[in-house]
Scaffold this active site. Structure first.
Site, mmCIF file in Angstrom:
data_model
loop_
_atom_site.group_PDB
_atom_site.id
_atom_site.type_symbol
_atom_site.label_atom_id
_atom_site.label_comp_id
_atom_site.label_asym_id
_atom_site.label_seq_id
_atom_site.Cartn_x
_atom_site.Cartn_y
_atom_site.Cartn_z
ATOM 1 N N GLU A 1 27.796 47.079 47.150
ATOM 2 C CA GLU A 1 29.003 46.965 46.305
ATOM 3 C C GLU A 1 28.973 45.675 45.486
ATOM 4 O OE1 GLU A 1 32.122 46.927 49.233
ATOM 5 O OE2 GLU A 1 31.746 48.984 49.873
ATOM 6 N N PRO A 2 27.940 45.446 44.701
ATOM 7 C CA PRO A 2 27.875 44.193 43.947
ATOM 8 C C PRO A 2 28.870 44.179 42.795
ATOM 9 C CG PRO A 2 25.972 45.559 43.449
ATOM 10 C CD PRO A 2 26.793 46.335 44.430
ATOM 11 N N GLY A 3 29.478 43.061 42.572
ATOM 12 C CA GLY A 3 30.389 42.904 41.444
ATOM 13 C C GLY A 3 29.920 41.743 40.586
ATOM 14 N N ARG A 4 30.176 40.536 41.092
ATOM 15 C CA ARG A 4 29.918 39.315 40.327
ATOM 16 C C ARG A 4 28.490 39.216 39.791
ATOM 17 N NH1 ARG A 4 32.844 34.524 41.512
ATOM 18 N NH2 ARG A 4 33.264 35.478 43.523
ATOM 19 N N ARG B 1 40.389 31.297 37.363
ATOM 20 C CA ARG B 1 39.507 30.810 38.436
ATOM 21 C C ARG B 1 39.534 29.299 38.615
ATOM 22 N NH1 ARG B 1 34.683 31.356 38.992
ATOM 23 N NH2 ARG B 1 34.721 32.077 41.132
ATOM 24 N N TYR C 1 40.823 28.471 42.303
ATOM 25 C CA TYR C 1 39.795 28.100 43.295
ATOM 26 C C TYR C 1 39.130 26.770 42.967
ATOM 27 C CZ TYR C 1 39.788 33.265 43.277
ATOM 28 O OH TYR C 1 40.131 34.591 43.248
ATOM 29 N N CYS D 1 52.454 26.002 30.429
ATOM 30 C CA CYS D 1 53.260 24.901 30.956
ATOM 31 C C CYS D 1 53.060 24.706 32.456
ATOM 32 C CB CYS D 1 54.725 25.161 30.643
ATOM 33 S SG CYS D 1 54.956 25.465 28.896
ATOM 34 N N GLU D 2 51.882 24.298 32.843
ATOM 35 C CA GLU D 2 51.539 24.019 34.241
ATOM 36 C C GLU D 2 50.452 22.954 34.224
ATOM 37 O OE1 GLU D 2 52.148 25.936 37.257
ATOM 38 O OE2 GLU D 2 53.150 27.682 36.392
ATOM 39 N N TYR E 1 35.717 38.494 37.365
ATOM 40 C CA TYR E 1 37.012 37.955 37.799
ATOM 41 C C TYR E 1 37.631 37.064 36.713
ATOM 42 C CZ TYR E 1 34.960 39.754 42.052
ATOM 43 O OH TYR E 1 34.343 40.577 42.964
HETATM 44 N N1 LLP Z 1 33.298 44.873 48.089
HETATM 45 C C1 LLP Z 1 34.480 44.459 48.568
HETATM 46 C C2 LLP Z 1 35.117 45.197 49.645
HETATM 47 C C3 LLP Z 1 35.090 43.308 48.026
HETATM 48 O O1 LLP Z 1 36.251 42.902 48.520
HETATM 49 C C4 LLP Z 1 34.460 42.609 46.975
HETATM 50 C C5 LLP Z 1 35.078 41.418 46.385
HETATM 51 C C6 LLP Z 1 33.230 43.111 46.499
HETATM 52 C C7 LLP Z 1 32.682 44.221 47.076
HETATM 53 C C8 LLP Z 1 32.494 42.456 45.366
HETATM 54 O O2 LLP Z 1 32.072 41.181 45.689
HETATM 55 P P1 LLP Z 1 31.140 40.347 44.684
HETATM 56 O O3 LLP Z 1 29.792 41.038 44.643
HETATM 57 O O4 LLP Z 1 31.774 40.355 43.354
HETATM 58 O O5 LLP Z 1 31.073 39.000 45.275
HETATM 59 N N2 LLP Z 1 38.471 36.568 42.536
HETATM 60 C C9 LLP Z 1 37.421 35.891 43.287
HETATM 61 C C10 LLP Z 1 36.480 36.860 43.966
HETATM 62 C C11 LLP Z 1 37.187 37.847 44.871
HETATM 63 C C12 LLP Z 1 36.243 38.832 45.515
HETATM 64 C C13 LLP Z 1 36.985 39.916 46.189
HETATM 65 N N3 LLP Z 1 36.193 40.938 46.774
HETATM 66 C C14 LLP Z 1 36.697 34.941 42.343
HETATM 67 O O6 LLP Z 1 37.074 34.860 41.170
HETATM 68 O O7 LLP Z 1 35.760 34.256 42.752
#
Ligand code: LLP
Length: 418
Positions: free
Chosen positions: A276-279, A315, A319, A346-347, A374
Site C-alpha cells: 500500500e505505498p503512498g508517499r 505538513r 509535523y 493568521c497563525e 499529503y
Molecule cells: N496504508 C495505510 C493503512 C496507511 O494508514 C497509510 C498511511 C498508507 C498505507 C500509506 O503510507 P505511505 O506509503 O504514504 O507512508 N499525513 C502524514 C502521513 C500520514 C500517513 C497515514 N497513513 C504526512 O504528511 O507525513
C-alpha cells in the site's frame, strides 16, 4: 541540493520535464501544485519491477494524493488501490480503477461505507477490531453477499518515525493487538458471510530504516504459521506502505533493497503480496509553486510572505516537516539572505520553512519541493482561501488536473437564517 526527479534548471529557471515553472505560473496562477507524469510513472514502475517474479498487487494508498488524474494514471499502469473511505472508493471508480483490486483500510468504517464497498465487490476489507468484524458480517449477511477480510495486526514494532505517523506501536489506535489476533481470526473464520483471505500490517509512514519492516514481517509470519496449523490458510499478505522519501538529507530505503529484503524473508512462501505505498510514489513527483508577495523584517527575523500557506500545505505546521524551498529563477536580487517562508494565514504556525537562504524579492516565484504526498489532500479552506490549482506536466504539455476553487464555491452550501 538534489532536485527531485524530472525537475531541473533550464534557461527560464526551474522546470519540470520540459515546462518552465514560470510558464505554469503565468497560465494557471499561484499557488499551484505541479506534478510530473514521468516521475509518477517512474516511481510506480520502479516498485513493480523490484518485485518482478513474485505475485504482487500494488494498491496505491489513495490518501497520499487522490486527484483523479493521478489515480487514473496509476490505474492505467496496473495499480490497485488502498482506500479508507467511501469517498476514496468513489474517486477510484471515477478514475477507472478496478474494484477487484481495492483493499479497504481504516479504523472507523461506517455500515454504509461497508455496503458501498460490498456492492462494488472490492477485493478485501482490512479489519481493525472485533466490533468492526461483527458489523461487517452483519452487513454482508443482510446483503446476501460474502465479505473477504484480512485482519490488520499491530505488531508492536517501532518504525522510528514522527510520533503522529507511527501506527504499529501498542499505544496506537490501529490494528488488532498482536496477542489478540489469533483468537479474532478463529472468530472470523466461524462467522457467517465472512471469508478470511489475508493478513495486513502497516506500521507507519516516512520510514527510512529497513529493520522495522523486517521485524514486522517476521511477526506477521509467526501468526501465518499458527493460523495454518489451525487450518486457516491465507491467500495474501498485505505489508502496508510506509517507505520514506528524501525531503532534505534522509537516506531513504532503496526500493530494490526493500524488495530484496522482503523477498528473502518470504522465499519459501507462496502467498500473493499486497503493498500500500503512498508517499514514495507521489511525494517527490510534486511541488507547490508560490509567489513572494512581501519581504518584511520583524525583530531579528526576515520574513518572505508568499501566497501559499498552511491551508495549502500543512505538513510544516503539523509535523514540523521539512520541505526544500528554492527560487524558481534568479531574480533582480542576487543577494542571499535568510528567510522564514510564511503564508498569509493568521497563525504563527503558518510557515512553510524557516531559516532558508534564498535570493528573492517580491514577485519572485519559489517552489516548495517534495509536496506531492499529503499536500493538496490535506489542504483546507481556512481563512476562506480557495484551494490551489493543480497541474500535471507531461513532456512539454501542461494538463490542468484541478481548477482553482472559486470563493463563491466555498460558501455555496451554507445558508443564512430565514
Ligand atoms: N496504508 C495505510 C493503512 C496507511 O494508514 C497509510 C498511511 C498508507 C498505507 C500509506 O503510507 P505511505 O506509503 O504514504 O507512508 N499525513 C502524514 C502521513 C500520514 C500517513 C497515514 N497513513 C504526512 O504528511 O507525513
Amino acid at each position: 541540493m538534489n532536485l527531485p526527479p524530472m525537475t531541473h534548471r533550464g534557461n527560464d529557471g526551474l522546470q519540470v520535464e520540459d515546462v518552465s515553472l514560470r510558464e505554469v505560473a503565468t497560465r494557471f496562477g499561484t499557488p499551484c501544485y505541479v506534478y510530473s507524469k514521468a516521475a509518477l510513472t517512474q516511481a510506480y514502475r520502479e516498485f513493480s519491477a523490484a518485485f518482478a517474479g513474485r505475485d504482487v498487487m500494488i494498491c496505491y494508498a489513495v490518501k497520499a494524493n487522490s486527484n483523479l488524474a493521478i489515480l487514473g494514471l496509476f490505474a492505467k499502469l496496473g495499480a490497485g488501490f488502498d482506500i479508507v473511505s467511501e469517498g476514496e472508493l468513489a474517486r477510484v471508480l471515477a478514475a477507472g480503477g478496478d474494484p477487484r483490486k481495492v483493499v479497504f483500510s481504516g479504523v472507523g468504517k461506517r455500515a454504509e461505507e461497508m455496503r458501498a464497498a460490498l456492492a462494488h465487490n472490492i477485493l478485501c476489507f482490512n479489519v481493525e477490531s472485533q466490533s468492526e468484524l461483527l458489523r461487517l458480517s452483519g452487513v454482508a449477511r443482510e446483503m446476501g453477499v460474502r465479505a473477504a477480510i484480512s485482519l490488520r495486526v499491530n505488531p508492536d514494532v517501532d518504525p522510528k518515525t514522527h510520533p503522529y505517523i507511527a501506527t504499529g506501536l501498542k499505544q496506537n489506535k490501529f490494528g488488532v493487538a498482536f496477542e489478540d489476533a489469533l483468537a479474532l481470526y478463529r472468530t472470523a473464520s466461524d462467522l457467517p458471510s465472512i471469508d478470511v483471505i489475508g493478513i495486513d500490517c502497516h506500521i507507519g509512514s516516512q520510514i527510512t530504516e529497513i529493520a522495522p519492516f523486517g521485524d514486522a514481517l517476521e511477526k506477521v509470519l509467526q501468526l501465518v504459521d499458527q493460523l495454518e496449523r489451525e487450518g486457516i490458510a491465507l491467500h495474501h499478505l498485505d505489508l502496508g506502505g510506509g517507505i520514506g522519501i528524501r525531503y532534505k538529507d534522509e537516506q531513504p530505503i532503496q526500493i530494490k533493497h526493500y524488495a530484496e529484503t522482503l523477498k528473502g524473508i518470504l522465499a519459501s512462501r507462496s502467498q500473493q503480496l499486497i503493498f500500500e505505498p503512498g508517499r514514495c510514489f507521489v511525494g517527490n513527483a510534486g511541488l507547490l509553486l508560490t509567489q513572494v508577495e512581501y519581504i518584511k523584517q520583524g525583530g531579528n527575523r526576515r520574513f518572505a510572505i508568499v501566497d501559499a500557506a498552511m491551508n495549502d500545505l500543512i505538513r510544516p505546521a503539523l509535523y514540523e516537516a521539512y520541505h526544500e524551498i528554492v527560487a524558481v529563477a534568479p531574480g533582480a536580487n542576487d543577494e542571499s539572505a535568510q528567510y522564514d517562508i510564511v503564508g498569509p494565514v493568521c497563525e504563527s504556525g503558518d510557515f512553510l520553512g524557516r531559516d532558508r537562504d534564498l535570493c528573492i524579492e517580491p514577485g519572485d516565484l519559489v517552489a516548495v519541493l517534495s509536496a506531492g504526498a499529503y499536500g493538496s489532500v490535506m489542504s483546507s479552506n481556512y481563512n476562506t482561501r480557495p484551494r490551489a490549482a493543480e497541474v500535471m506536466i507531461d513532456g512539454a504539455t501542461i494538463h490542468l488536473i484541478r481548477s482553482r476553487e472559486r470563493v463563491a464555491d466555498l460558501y455555496a452550501g451554507e445558508h443564512l437564517l430565514p
